[in-house]
Design an enzyme around this catalytic site. Structure first.
Site, PDB file in Angstrom:
ATOM      1  N   PHE C  39       0.746  -1.357   0.043  1.00  7.41           N
ATOM      2  CA  PHE C  39      -0.086  -0.124  -0.046  1.00  7.41           C
ATOM      3  C   PHE C  39       0.974   1.331  -0.074  1.00  7.41           C
ATOM      4  O   PHE C  39       1.610   1.376   0.828  1.00  7.41           O
ATOM      5  CB  PHE C  39      -0.982  -0.015   1.240  1.00  7.41           C
ATOM      6  CG  PHE C  39      -1.808  -1.284   1.198  1.00  7.41           C
ATOM      7  CD1 PHE C  39      -3.125  -1.019   0.666  1.00  7.41           C
ATOM      8  CD2 PHE C  39      -1.497  -2.480   1.689  1.00  7.41           C
ATOM      9  CE1 PHE C  39      -3.846  -2.090   0.643  1.00  7.41           C
ATOM     10  CE2 PHE C  39      -2.571  -3.505   1.961  1.00  7.41           C
ATOM     11  CZ  PHE C  39      -3.738  -3.592   1.231  1.00  7.41           C
ATOM     12  N   VAL C  77       2.264  -1.993   4.552  1.00 13.31           N
ATOM     13  CA  VAL C  77       2.079  -0.459   4.218  1.00 13.31           C
ATOM     14  C   VAL C  77       3.219   0.333   4.412  1.00 13.31           C
ATOM     15  O   VAL C  77       4.034   0.198   5.364  1.00 13.31           O
ATOM     16  CB  VAL C  77       1.024   0.064   5.717  1.00 13.31           C
ATOM     17  CG1 VAL C  77       0.715   1.516   5.355  1.00 13.31           C
ATOM     18  CG2 VAL C  77      -0.196  -0.736   5.544  1.00 13.31           C
ATOM     19  N   CYS C  78       3.609   1.192   3.319  1.00 17.46           N
ATOM     20  CA  CYS C  78       4.818   2.037   3.336  1.00 17.46           C
ATOM     21  C   CYS C  78       4.814   2.831   4.398  1.00 17.46           C
ATOM     22  O   CYS C  78       3.940   3.998   4.637  1.00 17.46           O
ATOM     23  CB  CYS C  78       4.863   2.950   2.065  1.00 17.46           C
ATOM     24  SG  CYS C  78       6.127   3.922   1.928  1.00 17.46           S
ATOM     25  N   VAL C  79       5.832   2.910   5.254  1.00 18.44           N
ATOM     26  CA  VAL C  79       6.086   3.761   6.568  1.00 18.44           C
ATOM     27  C   VAL C  79       6.154   5.262   6.300  1.00 18.44           C
ATOM     28  O   VAL C  79       5.743   5.965   6.926  1.00 18.44           O
ATOM     29  CB  VAL C  79       7.409   3.158   7.179  1.00 18.44           C
ATOM     30  CG1 VAL C  79       8.363   3.300   6.582  1.00 18.44           C
ATOM     31  CG2 VAL C  79       7.442   3.955   8.618  1.00 18.44           C
ATOM     32  N   ALA C  82       2.863   6.122   5.222  1.00 19.86           N
ATOM     33  CA  ALA C  82       1.806   6.207   6.213  1.00 19.86           C
ATOM     34  C   ALA C  82       1.939   7.531   7.362  1.00 19.86           C
ATOM     35  O   ALA C  82       1.147   7.985   7.806  1.00 19.86           O
ATOM     36  CB  ALA C  82       2.027   4.808   6.965  1.00 19.86           C
TER      37      ALA C  82
END
Lengths: 123, 98, 119
Positions: C39, C77-79, C82
């Protein structure tokens, strides 16, 4: 991960900078992909060509100017930058307007190049 | 290569751009791009021309959702999600024109 | 065949997440493997545990979590994306994990095909 696997990654940039975040976040992916020692190509077509326009000044919109990063790609061994000719010309730009050295390519050659890729990410 | 398009040709230039550079392979129209494959749409002529060198598919559930299934252009093949998966698997690579 | 999926848009606003979910379900039903769903951009909003759709609407966030649980799909989920958008471990929905962009590249290397869903 299989050791030493090298795939051909292509990033197709078709959106202008600043209006949306895609160009900036795509560039972050490009840098990470290079860190994985993959074969990286960048394509700029449609409004994506505007990402490479010289003289971007973002102070007035209080946003980070990330265009200098394109000039730093060399340091990450990313040297395959392609601009599609018709897109550039349709936007009143020439190679002299661009802030990095690129290979200008016809649409037919661009299509052929895409066929050769393993992973194509477009945004 | 499988080219995946998801926007109406009247809203974005992604179908135009794809057809401009692509000489072979297949195009799959999903989401709002399915309107391009319907009779009477301004994109019809362009799509018919492309069908000379490309296979064109449209996602059936997206046509159904939009009430356009009965207007599918002859020669365009409707596929379901399983067919979408098959198309990705059958082609050596794919690209979503976002 | 091993698939990797990239989702670039959030739930409800765009069809991207729905299309990706239905693609994954169809691929799994055919016996394929979904190596990872990554994501990115506004796609990180698919992982917000604070999401509360109306009763008569699909719950996109929960639906992804269930798919992950049932089929051992890795939802990443891409940090960086995010944190920009207020998604942290504190409000991360079940089934998702936060990690770096390297996970996308790795998925692209390991999978036979990477399919992107976006705007």
């Amino acid at each position: 991960m299989s050791e030493g696997a090298i795939k051909k990654f292509m990033f197709v940039n078709r959106k202008a900078p600043y209006g949306t975040v895609y160009a900036l976040e795509a560039l972050e992916t490009v840098l990470i992909t290079a860190a994985f020692d993959q074969d990286v190509s960048l394509v700029f077509m449609d409004d994506g060509v505007f990402q490479l326009k010289k003289g971007q000044q973002t102070k007035g919109i209080e946003t980070k100017n990330f265009s200098p990063t394109y000039r730093a790609l060399d340091g990450y061994d990313i040297e395959k930058l392609y601009v599609e000719q018709e897109s550039m010309e349709a936007r009143g730009l020439t190679e002299d307007d661009l802030l990095v050295d690129v290979t200008v390519m016809s649409r037919a050659d661009m299509g052929k190049l895409m066929e050769e890729m393993d992973v194509v990410l477009s945004c | 290569m499988l080219h995946i398009i998801n926007k109406s040709p009247q809203e974005r230039n992604s179908l135009d751009s794809c057809l401009r550079v692509t000489q072979s392979g297949a195009v799959l129209l999903i989401e709002d791009a399915v309107y391009a494959a319907t009779r009477g749409n301004a994109a019809e002529a362009k799509l018919r021309e492309a069908m000379g060198s490309l296979k064109v598919y449209a996602l059936g559930p997206d046509l159904d959702a939009r009430g356009m299934s009965d207007r599918l252009i002859d020669g365009v093949t409707a596929v379901d999600y399983a067919g979408f998966v098959d198309l990705v698997a059958e082609h050596p690579n794919c690209q979503s024109w976002l | 065949m091993k698939f990797a999926i990239l989702i670039n848009e959030g739930p409800y606003q765009h069809q991207a997440s729905d299309s990706a979910y239905l693609f994954c379900k169809a691929a799994l039903a055919k016996g394929h493997e979904i190596r990872r769903v990554f994501f990115y951009h506004d796609g990180v909003n698919n992982s917000s545990a604070l999401t509360e759709p109306p009763q008569d609407d699909r719950n996109i966030v929960v639906r992804w979590g269930k798919l992950a649980e049932e089929h051992k799909v890795d939802l990443v989920v891409c940090v960086a994306a995010a944190l920009r958008r207020g998604i942290k471990d504190d409000n991360l929905a079940a089934g998702f994990r936060i990690s770096g962009l390297g996970q996308l590249v790795e998925a692209g290397i390991e999978a036979d095909r990477l399919v992107t869903f976006g705007d």
